[in-house]
Scaffold this motif. Structure first.
Motif, mmCIF file in Angstrom:
data_model
loop_
_atom_site.group_PDB
_atom_site.id
_atom_site.type_symbol
_atom_site.label_atom_id
_atom_site.label_comp_id
_atom_site.label_asym_id
_atom_site.label_seq_id
_atom_site.Cartn_x
_atom_site.Cartn_y
_atom_site.Cartn_z
ATOM 1 N N SER A 257 -126.896 61.096 95.978
ATOM 2 C CA SER A 257 -125.742 62.208 95.616
ATOM 3 C C SER A 257 -125.577 62.076 93.695
ATOM 4 O O SER A 257 -124.384 61.135 94.297
ATOM 5 C CB SER A 257 -124.653 62.668 96.266
ATOM 6 N N GLY A 258 -125.654 62.716 93.420
ATOM 7 C CA GLY A 258 -125.239 61.362 92.008
ATOM 8 C C GLY A 258 -125.486 61.027 90.639
ATOM 9 O O GLY A 258 -125.058 60.576 89.775
ATOM 10 N N ASP A 259 -126.951 60.526 91.214
ATOM 11 C CA ASP A 259 -127.772 59.974 90.496
ATOM 12 C C ASP A 259 -128.468 60.476 89.765
ATOM 13 O O ASP A 259 -129.761 61.307 89.992
ATOM 14 C CB ASP A 259 -128.435 59.187 91.094
ATOM 15 N N THR A 260 -128.344 60.496 87.950
ATOM 16 C CA THR A 260 -129.024 61.861 87.063
ATOM 17 C C THR A 260 -130.332 61.228 87.096
ATOM 18 O O THR A 260 -131.357 61.950 86.554
ATOM 19 C CB THR A 260 -128.048 61.239 85.851
ATOM 20 N N PHE A 261 -131.027 59.674 87.234
ATOM 21 C CA PHE A 261 -132.412 59.810 87.509
ATOM 22 C C PHE A 261 -133.433 60.522 87.802
ATOM 23 O O PHE A 261 -133.600 61.026 87.300
ATOM 24 C CB PHE A 261 -132.253 58.436 88.054
ATOM 25 N N TRP A 262 -132.487 61.278 88.611
ATOM 26 C CA TRP A 262 -133.128 61.800 89.968
ATOM 27 C C TRP A 262 -132.860 63.192 89.613
ATOM 28 O O TRP A 262 -133.997 63.922 89.563
ATOM 29 C CB TRP A 262 -132.937 61.929 91.750
ATOM 30 N N ASP A 263 -132.313 63.999 88.654
ATOM 31 C CA ASP A 263 -132.088 65.085 88.503
ATOM 32 C C ASP A 263 -133.008 65.506 86.767
ATOM 33 O O ASP A 263 -134.202 66.205 87.095
ATOM 34 C CB ASP A 263 -131.376 65.382 87.602
ATOM 35 N N ILE A 264 -133.478 64.267 86.286
ATOM 36 C CA ILE A 264 -135.530 64.187 85.699
ATOM 37 C C ILE A 264 -136.048 64.453 85.777
ATOM 38 O O ILE A 264 -137.190 64.914 86.216
ATOM 39 C CB ILE A 264 -134.589 62.806 84.607
ATOM 40 N N VAL A 265 -136.541 63.631 87.559
ATOM 41 C CA VAL A 265 -137.907 63.938 88.405
ATOM 42 C C VAL A 265 -137.928 65.131 88.678
ATOM 43 O O VAL A 265 -139.037 65.527 88.509
ATOM 44 C CB VAL A 265 -137.263 62.299 89.726
ATOM 45 N N ARG A 266 -136.799 65.569 89.008
ATOM 46 C CA ARG A 266 -136.836 66.642 89.472
ATOM 47 C C ARG A 266 -136.814 67.908 88.766
ATOM 48 O O ARG A 266 -137.352 69.128 88.509
ATOM 49 C CB ARG A 266 -135.360 67.282 90.224
ATOM 50 N N LYS B 220 -132.262 49.608 70.093
ATOM 51 C CA LYS B 220 -132.137 50.661 68.506
ATOM 52 C C LYS B 220 -133.264 50.607 67.627
ATOM 53 O O LYS B 220 -133.479 51.574 66.961
ATOM 54 C CB LYS B 220 -131.424 49.519 68.145
ATOM 55 N N SER B 221 -134.102 50.558 68.073
ATOM 56 C CA SER B 221 -135.507 50.514 66.396
ATOM 57 C C SER B 221 -136.688 51.360 66.999
ATOM 58 O O SER B 221 -136.898 52.444 66.269
ATOM 59 C CB SER B 221 -136.447 49.358 66.924
ATOM 60 N N ASN B 222 -135.732 52.007 68.376
ATOM 61 C CA ASN B 222 -137.052 53.545 68.820
ATOM 62 C C ASN B 222 -136.066 54.654 69.225
ATOM 63 O O ASN B 222 -137.036 55.944 69.899
ATOM 64 C CB ASN B 222 -138.334 52.748 69.607
ATOM 65 N N VAL B 223 -134.976 54.110 69.451
ATOM 66 C CA VAL B 223 -133.608 55.196 70.443
ATOM 67 C C VAL B 223 -133.984 56.527 69.875
ATOM 68 O O VAL B 223 -133.653 57.320 70.341
ATOM 69 C CB VAL B 223 -133.061 53.714 71.260
ATOM 70 N N ALA B 224 -134.020 56.649 68.521
ATOM 71 C CA ALA B 224 -133.575 58.642 67.998
ATOM 72 C C ALA B 224 -134.759 58.828 68.366
ATOM 73 O O ALA B 224 -135.047 59.901 68.863
ATOM 74 C CB ALA B 224 -133.484 57.841 66.156
ATOM 75 N N SER B 225 -136.272 58.393 68.985
ATOM 76 C CA SER B 225 -136.989 59.276 68.972
ATOM 77 C C SER B 225 -137.282 60.095 70.919
ATOM 78 O O SER B 225 -137.728 61.019 71.142
ATOM 79 C CB SER B 225 -138.687 58.553 68.587
ATOM 80 N N VAL B 226 -136.392 58.648 70.852
ATOM 81 C CA VAL B 226 -136.003 58.661 72.503
ATOM 82 C C VAL B 226 -135.485 60.079 72.916
ATOM 83 O O VAL B 226 -134.919 60.681 73.992
ATOM 84 C CB VAL B 226 -136.086 57.424 73.546
ATOM 85 N N ALA B 227 -133.696 59.621 72.054
ATOM 86 C CA ALA B 227 -132.494 60.565 72.360
ATOM 87 C C ALA B 227 -132.828 62.586 72.387
ATOM 88 O O ALA B 227 -132.131 62.727 73.241
ATOM 89 C CB ALA B 227 -131.563 59.993 71.550
ATOM 90 N N LYS B 228 -134.246 62.600 71.772
ATOM 91 C CA LYS B 228 -133.879 63.741 71.301
ATOM 92 C C LYS B 228 -134.061 64.479 72.840
ATOM 93 O O LYS B 228 -134.083 65.928 72.786
ATOM 94 C CB LYS B 228 -134.976 64.116 70.004
ATOM 95 N N PHE B 229 -135.243 64.351 73.328
ATOM 96 C CA PHE B 229 -136.111 64.265 74.126
ATOM 97 C C PHE B 229 -135.220 64.024 75.977
ATOM 98 O O PHE B 229 -134.243 65.132 76.967
ATOM 99 C CB PHE B 229 -137.231 63.193 75.264
ATOM 100 N N ALA B 230 -134.202 62.583 76.143
ATOM 101 C CA ALA B 230 -132.954 62.622 77.071
ATOM 102 C C ALA B 230 -131.712 63.806 76.510
ATOM 103 O O ALA B 230 -130.993 64.315 77.717
ATOM 104 C CB ALA B 230 -132.553 61.150 76.291
ATOM 105 N N ALA B 231 -131.491 64.019 75.464
ATOM 106 C CA ALA B 231 -130.440 65.340 75.676
ATOM 107 C C ALA B 231 -130.970 66.751 76.400
ATOM 108 O O ALA B 231 -129.630 67.330 76.713
ATOM 109 C CB ALA B 231 -129.992 65.458 73.986
ATOM 110 N N ASN B 232 -131.829 66.824 76.287
ATOM 111 C CA ASN B 232 -132.923 67.909 77.113
ATOM 112 C C ASN B 232 -132.587 67.533 78.365
ATOM 113 O O ASN B 232 -133.094 68.052 79.204
ATOM 114 C CB ASN B 232 -134.232 68.164 76.713
ATOM 115 N N GLY B 233 -132.314 66.249 78.759
ATOM 116 C CA GLY B 233 -132.819 66.201 79.811
ATOM 117 C C GLY B 233 -134.279 65.496 80.786
ATOM 118 O O GLY B 233 -133.929 65.696 81.713
ATOM 119 N N THR B 234 -134.714 65.476 79.737
ATOM 120 C CA THR B 234 -135.937 65.562 80.121
ATOM 121 C C THR B 234 -136.566 63.773 80.209
ATOM 122 O O THR B 234 -138.270 63.473 80.067
ATOM 123 C CB THR B 234 -137.362 66.106 79.663
ATOM 124 N N ARG B 235 -135.846 63.119 80.189
ATOM 125 C CA ARG B 235 -136.407 61.909 79.366
ATOM 126 C C ARG B 235 -135.236 60.510 79.666
ATOM 127 O O ARG B 235 -134.454 60.565 79.772
ATOM 128 C CB ARG B 235 -136.128 61.133 77.818
#
Length: 339
Positions: A65-74, A324-339
């Motif tokens: 319970s409370g582990d955000t990793f599994w929210d992404i899987v779901r 740091k070299s590539n986090v910007a390209s990943v962060a936009k998807f993480a903001a949607n809860g899909t990465r």
């Protein structure tokens, strides 16, 4: 499930996750037929959503319970279910015995397919044999890359945790680390153990394993803080999940240590920490993709007899490094809860 028709004698190259994802997505996208049945009798998809008969998939994980990793899987699983006209029955329990009971419940409901994690495979051996006896197709995801075939599963979607650990160990060598601790937040989870073992295999410095209770973050912080105060030579804290990594950052600050934090797995807050420099890098296994592919695979098997990897090789969704070299390209998807 019947795996007798799968090729066993020929060695098949590992499946590339990106290619698999594209193929699976195309299988359920819209076509010019407007959802009408083809001459062969198969049902096409309409407007990006399958018109095949409704099916039920049980999705059973070892999530706490409370582990955000599994929210992404779901989220990934739910996206595939919505596209494929699937009723998704998501349940979870970190206790292996309870997880086995959840799988048994799915068998009793006579679901059309089961997706399951294998953090503690021995505890699920008996119930998975029952699923096979009931001819319910089962796919694995996230944990269990070393065990899915011998447990009779149809396919597996995830990363090889040993390989991921080895990659991180090599990365530590590249940044000049000499002394590190690997923090395991769930004892008995075979995948987490494989990660630390993989790091130890390639890391040329000194590595110590520390066990904490991931369900109690205050105790996680106190344990890591105490370890850093005890050994000032520690230059890297390796965590195995985003939540623990963010707690480790607090522990480093409170202990006055100069150690850097690196981790496995991502979420929105962790990408922000990488951008700020409080976390050096993360190993991404793409949990959204794991959930999506597992559900979509069961739809493809039910409706077209497809299976990935020839029943012999897993579909690998990682590892990939985010820094740091590539986090910007990943962060936009993480903001949607899909990465």
């Amino acid at each position: 499930m019947d795996r007798s028709s799968h090729p066993r004698s020929r060695r098949i190259a590992p499946v590339v996750a990106v290619v698999a994802a594209a193929a699976l997505t195309l299988a359920g996208c819209s076509s010019s037929s407007g959802g009408k049945k083809s001459e062969e009798g198969g049902a096409n998809a309409s407007a990006g959503k399958a018109t095949t008969p409704r099916m039920t998939v049980a999705f059973v994980t070892h999530a706490s319970s409370g582990d955000t990793f599994w929210d992404i899987v779901r989220k990934g699983a739910e996206a595939a279910a919505a596209k494929d006209n699937i009723k998704l029955d998501y349940t979870s329990d970190p206790n292996a015995g309870n997880q086995a009971t959840l799988v048994q419940n799915a068998i009793d409901k006579k679901v059309d397919g089961i997706a399951v994690t294998l953090a503690k495979p021995d505890a699920l051996k008996s119930v998975l044999a029952k699923a096979e006896g009931s001819k319910i197709p089962v796919v694995g995801l996230n944990s269990g890359v070393s065990d899915w075939k011998k447990l009779g599963l149809l396919e597996f979607f995830g990363q090889d945790e040993t390989v991921a650990g080895e990659a991180l160990g090599n990365r530590l060598n590249q940044v000049g680390s000499k002394t590190a601790v690997c923090v395991i937040h769930e004892q008995g989870n075979i995948g987490l153990t494989q990660r630390c073992d993989g790091v130890k295999k390639t890391f040329s410095g000194k590595l110590e394993t520390v066990f904490v209770n991931g369900a109690d973050q205050p105790s996680v912080k106190s344990t890591i803080t105490a370890k850093l105060k005890q050994d000032s030579a520690i230059d890297h804290v390796i965590t195995l999940g985003a939540q623990t990594a963010l707690t480790a950052v607090q522990a480093v600050s409170e202990s006055g240590s100069k150690a850097k934090v690196a981790t496995f797995d991502l979420n929105k807050d962790l990408t922000g920490a990488i951008s700020k420099g409080s976390i050096e890098f993360a190993v991404d296994q793409q949990p959204y993709l794991q959930g999506y592919l597992a559900v979509d695979a069961l739809w493809l098997y039910k409706n077209n007899g497809n299976y990935s990897g020839g029943g012999q090789q897993p579909v690998l969704t990682g590892p990939a490094f985010v820094d740091k070299s590539n986090v910007a390209s990943v962060a936009k998807f993480a903001a949607n809860g899909t990465r």
